[in-house]
Design an enzyme around this catalytic site. Structure first.
Site, PDB file in Angstrom:
ATOM      1  N   SER A 135     -10.156   5.564  -0.857  1.00 20.10           N
ATOM      2  CA  SER A 135     -11.404   5.203  -1.538  1.00 20.10           C
ATOM      3  C   SER A 135     -11.869   3.851  -1.040  1.00 20.10           C
ATOM      4  O   SER A 135     -11.074   2.938  -0.823  1.00 20.10           O
ATOM      5  CB  SER A 135     -11.219   5.237  -3.054  1.00 20.10           C
ATOM      6  OG  SER A 135     -10.348   4.222  -3.458  1.00 20.10           O
ATOM      7  N   MET A 136     -13.191   3.763  -0.826  1.00 24.77           N
ATOM      8  CA  MET A 136     -13.768   2.564  -0.203  1.00 24.77           C
ATOM      9  C   MET A 136     -14.874   1.989  -1.060  1.00 24.77           C
ATOM     10  O   MET A 136     -15.898   1.541  -0.535  1.00 24.77           O
ATOM     11  CB  MET A 136     -14.328   2.950   1.166  1.00 24.77           C
ATOM     12  CG  MET A 136     -13.301   3.563   2.079  1.00 24.77           C
ATOM     13  SD  MET A 136     -14.064   4.182   3.570  1.00 24.77           S
ATOM     14  CE  MET A 136     -12.630   4.384   4.605  1.00 24.77           C
ATOM     15  N   ASP A 159      -9.840   6.377 -10.716  1.00 27.51           N
ATOM     16  CA  ASP A 159      -9.245   7.395 -11.603  1.00 27.51           C
ATOM     17  C   ASP A 159     -10.117   8.657 -11.616  1.00 27.51           C
ATOM     18  O   ASP A 159      -9.596   9.781 -11.731  1.00 27.51           O
ATOM     19  CB  ASP A 159      -9.108   6.840 -13.031  1.00 27.51           C
ATOM     20  CG  ASP A 159      -8.338   5.533 -13.048  1.00 27.51           C
ATOM     21  OD1 ASP A 159      -7.510   5.328 -12.145  1.00 27.51           O
ATOM     22  OD2 ASP A 159      -8.577   4.710 -13.952  1.00 27.51           O
TER      23      ASP A 159
END
Ligand SMILES: Nc1ncnc2c1ncn2[C@@H]1O[C@H](COP(=O)(O)OP(=O)(O)O)[C@@H](O)[C@H]1O
Ligand SMILES: O=P(O)(O)OC[C@H]1O[C@](O)(COP(=O)(O)O)[C@@H](O)[C@@H]1O
Length: 308
Positions: free
Chosen positions: A220-221, A252
């Protein structure tokens, strides 16, 4: 049934303020207190998609009771391990300059007999689950290899394990090869021991992690989106532009969306678009892990995939 494990749950206090200045008196405009911690947020999202969930982890004291009451209220089963210490309170400060500042407590001291009790609960709690989701940091005195042991125990019983942790807990567990892992860029740097500046660096590091025998790696970025590597493809999806109100819980939301996609048997492209749409939608709401469904559908439509 899906089992979520939150070793270090938290009451999340969200403060909004005009600005935050270190070393000065800062007055807060509004406060919202919610049950949080990574696996609790995953549980919240999964319940919104209607899946049966059993929530496990350590809880203690008044804050622990507050979290258990909330988890029950959303229709999830609770099999928490109660400890003598007090569950932590984490502070997220959203300032008008766009910064999100998080102050995360370490969590309560866990005694040896409490850890043993948790392992017993874990073995009971996963019995009828096909997916086991391990999320977040661990409280004080929990061994760094805790997730390594949990992953192996769940895999030995034929469960698919998803891992989203950080620092030493992530590093020490990765050799147990979960089914899916979701590092952010910082966490990928810890795992690979490399600096990640460009997309090629992220792809190289994610391939290195996947090469150890992990079927799905999702990097994730933040506002830049998600990189997804599985045994067949390397795909990147840019996040759609949204007015971000609170990005806490976005990671999440990716994890929960992956579990939903897995349950629904989505193909890789659909899965990636879904994870990006759900997590971007989470950023648009003040309360973490509350997914506006209409907005999610709209955002999924906008997601474009690049294959490498
Ligand atoms: N500002 C944002 N706008 C749109 N999507 C976002 C934004 N921030 C996060 N996301 C989505 O949420 C995902 C997870 O966020 P990220 O901050 O990388 O996770 P973590 O909280 O685990 O560090 C991102 O990959 C992206 O898809
Ligand atoms: O378990 P950790 O790593 O200490 O993080 C706990 C914090 O992470 C959160 O789950 C948010 O996580 P993400 O923003 O990474 O999705 C908060 O609810 C909680 O306060």
């Amino acid at each position: 049934m899906i089992t979520t494990v939150t070793l270090n749950p938290a009451e999340d206090k969200t403060f909004t303020a005009a600005r935050l200045i270190l070393g000065q008196v800062n007055r807060i405009d509004s406060v919202k207190n919610i049950a949080g911690g990574k696996g609790i947020n995953v549980t919240k999202v999964l319940r919104q998609y209607g899946y049966p969930v059993r929530a496990l982890g350590f809880l203690g004291g008044y804050t622990g009771k507050f979290i258990e009451d909330y988890v029950k209220s959303i229709g999830a089963e609770c099999l928490f391990t109660y400890v003598d210490g007090e569950t932590r309170v984490n502070i997220n400060i959203l300032s008008q300059d766009g910064y999100v500042t998080e102050l995360l407590e370490p969590g309560p001291d866990i005694r040896e007999k409490e850890l043993d009790a948790f392992f017993e609960d874990f073995n009971k709690g996963i019995a009828d689950s096909d997916l086991v989701i391990l999320s977040g940091s661990a409280p004080e005195h929990v061994p760094a290899a805790v997730y390594y042991d949990l992953i192996l125990q769940a895999k030995n019983k034929g469960k698919k394990v998803i891992l989203d942790s950080s620092g030493i807990y992530l590093k020490e567990s990765i050799n147990a090869c979960p089914y899916m892992v979701k590092p952010n860029i910082r966490e990928l740097e810890v795992l690979s021991g490399r600096r990640i500046k460009r997309m090629e660096d992220a792809i190289g590091a994610a391939l290195q992690i996947g090469g150890r025998g992990i079927n799905h790696v999702m990097v994730s970025m933040g506002a830049k989106g998600l990189l997804y590597i599985n045994d067949r493809e390397i795909m990147y999806a840019k996040a759609p532009e949204v007015k971000a109100v609170n990005t806490v819980g976005c990671g999440d939301s990716v994890v929960a969306a992956f579990a939903v996609a897995e349950k629904q048997g989505m193909g890789n492209e659909e899965l990636l678009k879904f994870c990006v749409g759900v997590s971007a939608a989470n950023a648009t709401t003040l309360e973490s892990a509350v997914i506006p469904m209409d907005k999610t559908e709209e955002l999924i439509e906008q997601v474009k995939i690049i294959r490498y």
